[in-house]
Design an enzyme around this catalytic site. Structure first.
Site, mmCIF file in Angstrom:
data_model
loop_
_atom_site.group_PDB
_atom_site.id
_atom_site.type_symbol
_atom_site.label_atom_id
_atom_site.label_comp_id
_atom_site.label_asym_id
_atom_site.label_seq_id
_atom_site.Cartn_x
_atom_site.Cartn_y
_atom_site.Cartn_z
ATOM 1 N N ARG A 50 0.837 -1.192 0.000
ATOM 2 C CA ARG A 50 0.000 0.000 0.000
ATOM 3 C C ARG A 50 0.878 1.251 0.000
ATOM 4 O O ARG A 50 1.741 1.406 0.866
ATOM 5 C CB ARG A 50 -0.925 -0.002 1.224
ATOM 6 C CG ARG A 50 -1.967 -1.118 1.176
ATOM 7 C CD ARG A 50 -2.791 -1.167 2.452
ATOM 8 N NE ARG A 50 -1.989 -1.569 3.597
ATOM 9 C CZ ARG A 50 -2.487 -1.744 4.827
ATOM 10 N NH1 ARG A 50 -3.760 -1.532 5.057
ATOM 11 N NH2 ARG A 50 -1.698 -2.122 5.806
ATOM 12 N N ASP A 52 1.373 5.532 0.026
ATOM 13 C CA ASP A 52 0.755 6.700 0.640
ATOM 14 C C ASP A 52 0.328 7.729 -0.402
ATOM 15 O O ASP A 52 0.697 7.639 -1.582
ATOM 16 C CB ASP A 52 1.753 7.381 1.596
ATOM 17 C CG ASP A 52 2.153 6.490 2.759
ATOM 18 O OD1 ASP A 52 1.347 5.632 3.149
ATOM 19 O OD2 ASP A 52 3.275 6.665 3.267
ATOM 20 N N TYR A 110 11.875 0.180 -3.643
ATOM 21 C CA TYR A 110 11.425 1.560 -3.797
ATOM 22 C C TYR A 110 12.576 2.420 -4.299
ATOM 23 O O TYR A 110 13.743 2.199 -3.923
ATOM 24 C CB TYR A 110 10.950 2.138 -2.460
ATOM 25 C CG TYR A 110 9.557 1.721 -2.047
ATOM 26 C CD1 TYR A 110 8.453 2.520 -2.334
ATOM 27 C CD2 TYR A 110 9.340 0.535 -1.349
ATOM 28 C CE1 TYR A 110 7.178 2.152 -1.946
ATOM 29 C CE2 TYR A 110 8.068 0.152 -0.954
ATOM 30 C CZ TYR A 110 6.990 0.970 -1.258
ATOM 31 O OH TYR A 110 5.714 0.595 -0.878
ATOM 32 N N ARG A 197 10.364 7.002 3.589
ATOM 33 C CA ARG A 197 10.368 8.460 3.729
ATOM 34 C C ARG A 197 11.098 8.885 5.004
ATOM 35 O O ARG A 197 11.765 9.925 5.033
ATOM 36 C CB ARG A 197 8.944 8.993 3.714
ATOM 37 C CG ARG A 197 8.266 8.874 2.351
ATOM 38 C CD ARG A 197 6.804 9.239 2.412
ATOM 39 N NE ARG A 197 6.622 10.603 2.903
ATOM 40 C CZ ARG A 197 5.442 11.093 3.264
ATOM 41 N NH1 ARG A 197 4.356 10.325 3.228
ATOM 42 N NH2 ARG A 197 5.348 12.334 3.694
#
Length: 270
Positions: A50, A52, A110, A197
């Site tokens: 999932r 953001d 990522y 992040r």
């Protein structure tokens, strides 16, 4: 009931993340609406990870269960005709019932793209992070060394994280510089909520000289999110690839090549 896997790419700038919300402004909501129109029956989707609000997908993978039969090419072209420009199915493939988009995944990768320049670029708004203080590549690479392997990543975990355990294995963390751009590649068995992040925020603190590279070891040891750097912007974050066992024979995403061609990068190794 036959199971289908879909590779999905999306520009997250337009959406409130992946997971369904009452507003309906999420990638999952829009994809499921298109599937309903395409199949004439409601189906739910299970995703690999999932993302953001504002986070992009280059290699998101989902699976659905449906008894409706369609040609493979129709899954791609038919769904894309029903999806907005910011979301596109890249491939479709029938998979066995043993396949699960989330639990079958061996790793996720990522990418984070940062532009390091004194003035922001409106052409890259939403597509790359921006830092105007000079970044030191060597310092960030030294800091990354402390993060490799299996750790308790509580200090890089959102307070809203619902994961049962903060233990994760970071398999790769590579940092490259291409002129004004820095490319960060994170590969792990799985990630905590806001983990990438939060790692970015800490690495950029080190790159700007605000902290020493060994600060990463202190953060891991202290396991306190309040002691780490602020969560960095979602703008330049991309779910790039999800790896599965070879037995499933899933195709690769083609969107990564388009992104790196646009930014003038060579494709990273991951």
């Amino acid at each position: 009931m036959p199971r289908m896997a879909l590779g999905v790419a999306y520009d997250g700038s337009f959406w409130q993340g992946w997971q369904t919300q009452p507003s309906g402004r999420t990638v999952q909501d829009r994809l499921e609406a298109a599937l309903h129109d395409f199949l004439a029956v409601a189906v739910g989707t299970i995703c690999a990870g999932r993302t953001d609000t504002g986070v992009h997908g280059l290699g998101q993978v989902v699976h659905i269960d449906t008894g409706v039969q369609r040609r493979m090419e129709s899954w791609v072209r038919g769904l894309n005709a029903l999806l907005p420009d910011s979301i596109a199915v890249q491939w479709a493939q029938a998979v066995p019932d043993s396949f699960h988009a989330r639990f079958s995944a061996a790793s996720r990768t990522y990418l984070y793209v940062v532009r390091n320049a004194r003035v922001r670029s409106p052409m890259l708004h939403g597509r790359a992070g921006w830092v105007y203080h000079t970044l030191d590549l060597a310092r960030m690479r030294e800091a990354a060394h402390w993060l490799m392997g299996e750790h308790d990543f509580s200090c890089f975990r959102s307070s809203q994280c619902q994961a049962a355990s903060p233990i994760r294995t970071l398999q790769a963390l590579e940092i490259e510089q291409h002129g004004d751009f820095f490319l960060f590649t994170f590969k792990a068995n799985a990630f905590l909520h806001h983990m990438v992040r939060n790692l970015m925020g800490a690495l950029l603190y080190v790159g700007q000289g605000k902290k020493e590279p060994s600060w990463m070891a202190e953060l891991l040891r202290q396991r306190d999110r309040r002691l780490a750097a602020p969560t960095f912007s979602p703008d330049g974050l991309y779910l790039a690839k999800v790896d599965y066992p070879h037995e499933f024979g899933l195709p690769d995403s083609c969107e990564r090549a388009a992104l790196f061609s646009h930014l003038g990068f060579s494709l990273p190794r991951y």
